[in-house]
Enzyme design. Structure first.
Site, short mmCIF file in Angstrom:
data_model
loop_
_atom_site.label_atom_id
_atom_site.label_comp_id
_atom_site.label_asym_id
_atom_site.label_seq_id
_atom_site.Cartn_x
_atom_site.Cartn_y
_atom_site.Cartn_z
CG ASN A 1 -4.44 16.23 -0.24
OD1 ASN A 1 -4.03 15.43 0.58
ND2 ASN A 1 -5.72 16.47 -0.43
N GLY B 1 -2.72 8.23 -4.19
CA GLY B 1 -2.10 9.48 -4.60
C GLY B 1 -0.83 9.78 -3.84
CG ASP B 2 3.41 10.77 -2.79
OD1 ASP B 2 3.29 10.45 -1.61
OD2 ASP B 2 4.41 11.42 -3.20
CB THR C 1 -2.31 13.60 4.60
OG1 THR C 1 -2.72 12.53 3.74
CG2 THR C 1 -0.87 13.42 4.98
CB SER D 1 -5.50 4.74 1.89
OG SER D 1 -5.34 5.85 1.03
CE LYS E 1 -3.91 2.11 0.25
NZ LYS E 1 -3.41 2.83 -0.97
CE LYS F 1 4.81 7.32 -1.99
NZ LYS F 1 4.23 7.77 -0.71
N1 GLU Z 1 1.13 8.98 -0.50
C1 GLU Z 1 0.57 8.94 0.82
C2 GLU Z 1 1.65 8.58 1.81
O1 GLU Z 1 2.77 9.02 1.66
C3 GLU Z 1 -0.69 8.10 0.90
C4 GLU Z 1 -0.54 6.69 0.46
C5 GLU Z 1 -1.85 5.89 0.43
O2 GLU Z 1 -2.90 6.45 0.75
O3 GLU Z 1 -1.76 4.72 0.08
O4 GLU Z 1 1.45 7.93 2.80
#
Ligand code: GLU
Length: 444
Positions: free
Chosen positions: A240, A165-166, A209, A376, A90, A126
Site C-alpha cells: 500500500n 492496517g499495517d 501514507t 486515520s 492509535k 500497535k
Molecule cells: N500502520 C500505519 C502506521 O505505521 C497506520 C496506523 C493507523 O492508521 O493507525 O502508522
C-alpha cells in the site's frame, strides 16, 4: 552516568532479546540528549524517560482458528498500548510471520512520536500477529480475524484504542475485524480506521501514507533549493505505501523506476506502470514476476537490490532494516541526495549515520510516513461527526499536515543547533508534546 545512558541501559536489560525495540529506543534517546541534558534533574526525578519507554499496557493472547482442511491453527496475538497522554491509543495491526513482542513494541514506541508529530489528538499503540495472510483463502483470513477480534474487542473502543492496517492488514482484514467487533459489542462505532467507504471509511485513507510521503519529500526538497520534478526515485516495497508513493511521485513529475516484494525486485527504466502494479498486487495478490512478464521494459531480479540502482531520491517503503550500511554506501556513490522513509525504521542506525555524514537529506519514517495515521485521525473525526468529507478535502488536509510536519521537525532541529538533522528534529518535536502532556496529567 547520564540519565539518557542510564535509561538506555535499563531499557535493554529489562527487555531482553528485543533488538528492534532496543534500536528504536536508542535512536530516540540519543537524539533527545540535548533536550534531556538541559533538564536532567527534573526529568530524572519524574522518571519521565522510564515511563516513556515502558508501555502503559501489553496484551498477549491466543488466536485459535480452523483452516480449510479442518485443522486447528494457533497464532500469537498482540496489542501494545504504549502511550495515551495525547489521545486514545492509535496504530496499526501487523500480520506477518516475523511478528513478535519486540517488533510490536518498536512499532508502538515509534508510533507515539509519529502520532504526536501529526498535531492530532492520538496516542500510540500497535498490535498484530504472527499469522501470515499470504496464500490463505478468504474464509481462512475471516476465521483468523474473527478469532483475533473475539479477544481484542474488550481492550479497544473509539475513545480507548483504535487499531488500523499495517503490513498484511488491508481493507479485507479491516472489514472482517470490524464486522466481528460490531457483532460482539452491538455497537456501530469508529473503532478501526482504514474501513471500506460503505461503512465509515475515509476517502484518501488508502492513498494517504504514500501520498503523504511525497508531499513531505517535495516540501523538504523545495526548502533545500531542490525540485522533486524529474528526480529519479528508487522505491522498495510493492504494498500500500509503495504503490501510492509511486503514483504521487509520478503526479509530481518524478520518475520512480523500482519496486520490490519479498522474493525479488523490478527495475523499469521507463518508470513503473502503477496501474499494472496495482492490478498485480491489489487484485491478483500475485508476485512481481508477473509485472515483468507483462511489461517489456522491466527487468526482474531475484533477492534484494533496489538500492544499487542509480537514483536521486530513495524511498524505502517495505519493512524495518531493509536499507543497510552497504546499501547506504551504494546510494551515496550513485549521487543520491535524499532518503525519505515510507516504512517504519527501514534504515539501520549505521546506514542512517552514514547518510547523514555524507550530507544526504534523511527524513525518518515517524515524520515522513505519518500521513497514514494522520488520515486515520481524520477518519475518526468524520466518524464522530457522522459525515464524510470529499477526497479533495481530505487530501488537502493531508498535504497541510505533511508540510507542517516538515517545518516542525526542521525548526526543532535548528532550535537545538542541529540544522538539517531531521532525525533529531522529529524525535525532539514528537517528544516535547508528549512529555508536556504526561507531566500535566501527573503520575499515572
Ligand atoms: N500502520 C500505519 C502506521 O505505521 C497506520 C496506523 C493507523 O492508521 O493507525 O502508522
Amino acid at each position: 552516568m547520564s540519565y539518557v545512558d542510564e535509561v538506555l541501559e535499563l531499557a535493554i536489560a529489562k527487555n531482553p532479546a528485543q533488538p528492534e525495540f532496543h534500536q528504536a529506543v536508542k535512536e530516540v534517546l540519543e537524539s533527545l540528549r540535548v533536550v534531556i541534558e538541559a533538564n536532567e534533574e527534573k526529568y530524572r526525578k519524574e522518571a519521565l524517560l522510564e515511563r516513556m519507554v515502558t508501555p502503559e499496557r501489553q496484551i498477549l493472547f491466543r488466536v485459535p482458528w480452523v483452516d480449510d482442511k479442518g485443522q486447528v491453527q494457533v497464532n500469537n496475538g498482540f496489542r501494545v498500548q504504549f502511550n495515551s497522554a495525547i489521545g486514545p491509543y492509535k496504530g496499526g495491526l501487523r500480520l506477518h510471520p516475523s511478528v513478535n513482542l519486540g517488533i510490536i513494541k518498536f512499532l508502538g514506541f515509534e508510533q507515539v512520536f509519529k502520532n504526536s508529530l501529526t498535531g492530532l489528538p492520538i496516542g500510540g499503540g500497535k498490535g498484530g500477529s504472527d499469522f501470515d495472510p499470504k496464500g490463505k483463502s478468504d474464509r481462512e483470513v475471516m476465521a483468523f480475524c474473527q478469532s483475533f477480534m473475539t479477544e481484542l474487542y474488550r481492550h479497544i473502543g473509539a475513545d480507548t484504542d483504535v487499531p488500523a492496517g499495517d503490513i498484511g492488514t488491508g481493507a479485507r482484514e479491516i472489514g472482517y475485524l470490524f464486522g466481528q467487533y460490531k457483532k460482539i459489542r452491538n455497537q456501530y462505532e469508529g473503532v478501526l480506521t482504514g474501513k471500506g467507504l460503505t461503512y465509515g471509511g475515509s476517502l484518501a485513507r488508502t492513498e494517504a501514507t504514500g501520498y503523504g510521503l511525497l508531499y513531505l519529500t517535495e516540501e523538504m526538497l523545495k526548502s533545500n533549493g531542490q525540485d522533486i520534478k524529474d528526480k529519479v526515485c528508487a522505491v522498495s516495497g510493492a504494498g500500500n505505501v509503495a504503490i501510492y508513493a509511486i503514483q504521487k511521485a509520478q503526479q509530481l513529475g518524478a520518475k520512480p523506476v523500482t519496486c520490490s516484494d519479498s522474493t525479488g525486485w523490478i527495475y523499469d527504466p521507463e518508470g513503473i506502470d502503477v496501474d499494472l502494479l496495482k492490478e498485480i498486487k491489489e487484485v491478483k495478490r500475485a508476485r512481481l514476476t508477473e509485472y515483468a512478464a507483462q511489461r517489456p521494459s522491466a527487468q526482474y531480479h531475484e533477492g534484494k537490490g533496489v538500492w544499487s540502482v542509480k537514483c536521486d531520491v530513495a524511498l524505502p517503503c517495505a519493512t524495518q532494516n531493509e536499507l543497510t550500511l552497504d546499501d547506504a554506501k551504494m546510494l551515496v556513490e550513485n549521487g543520491c541526495i535524499a532518503v525519505c522513509e515510507g516504512a517504519n525504521m527501514p534504515t539501520t542506525l549505521e546506514a542512517t549515520e552514514y547518510l547523514q555524514q555524507h550530507k544526504v537529506f534523511f527524513v525518518p519514517g515517524k515524520a515522513s510516513n505519518a500521513g497514514g495515521v494522520a488520515t486515520s485521525a481524520l477518519e475518526m473525526s468524520q466518524n464522530s461527526e457522522r459525515l464524510s468529507w470529499t477526497f479533495e478535502e481530505v487530501d488537502a488536509k493531508l498535504k497541510g499536515i505533511m508540510v507542517n510536519i516538515y517545518h516542525n521537525i526542521d525548526d526543532a532541529a535548528k532550535k537545538y543547533g542541529l540544522d538539517g538533522n531531521y532525525v533529531a528534529g522529529a524525535n525532539i518535536a514528537g517528544f516535547l508534546k508528549v512529555a508536556e502532556a504526561m507531566e500535566a496529567q501527573g503520575i499515572v
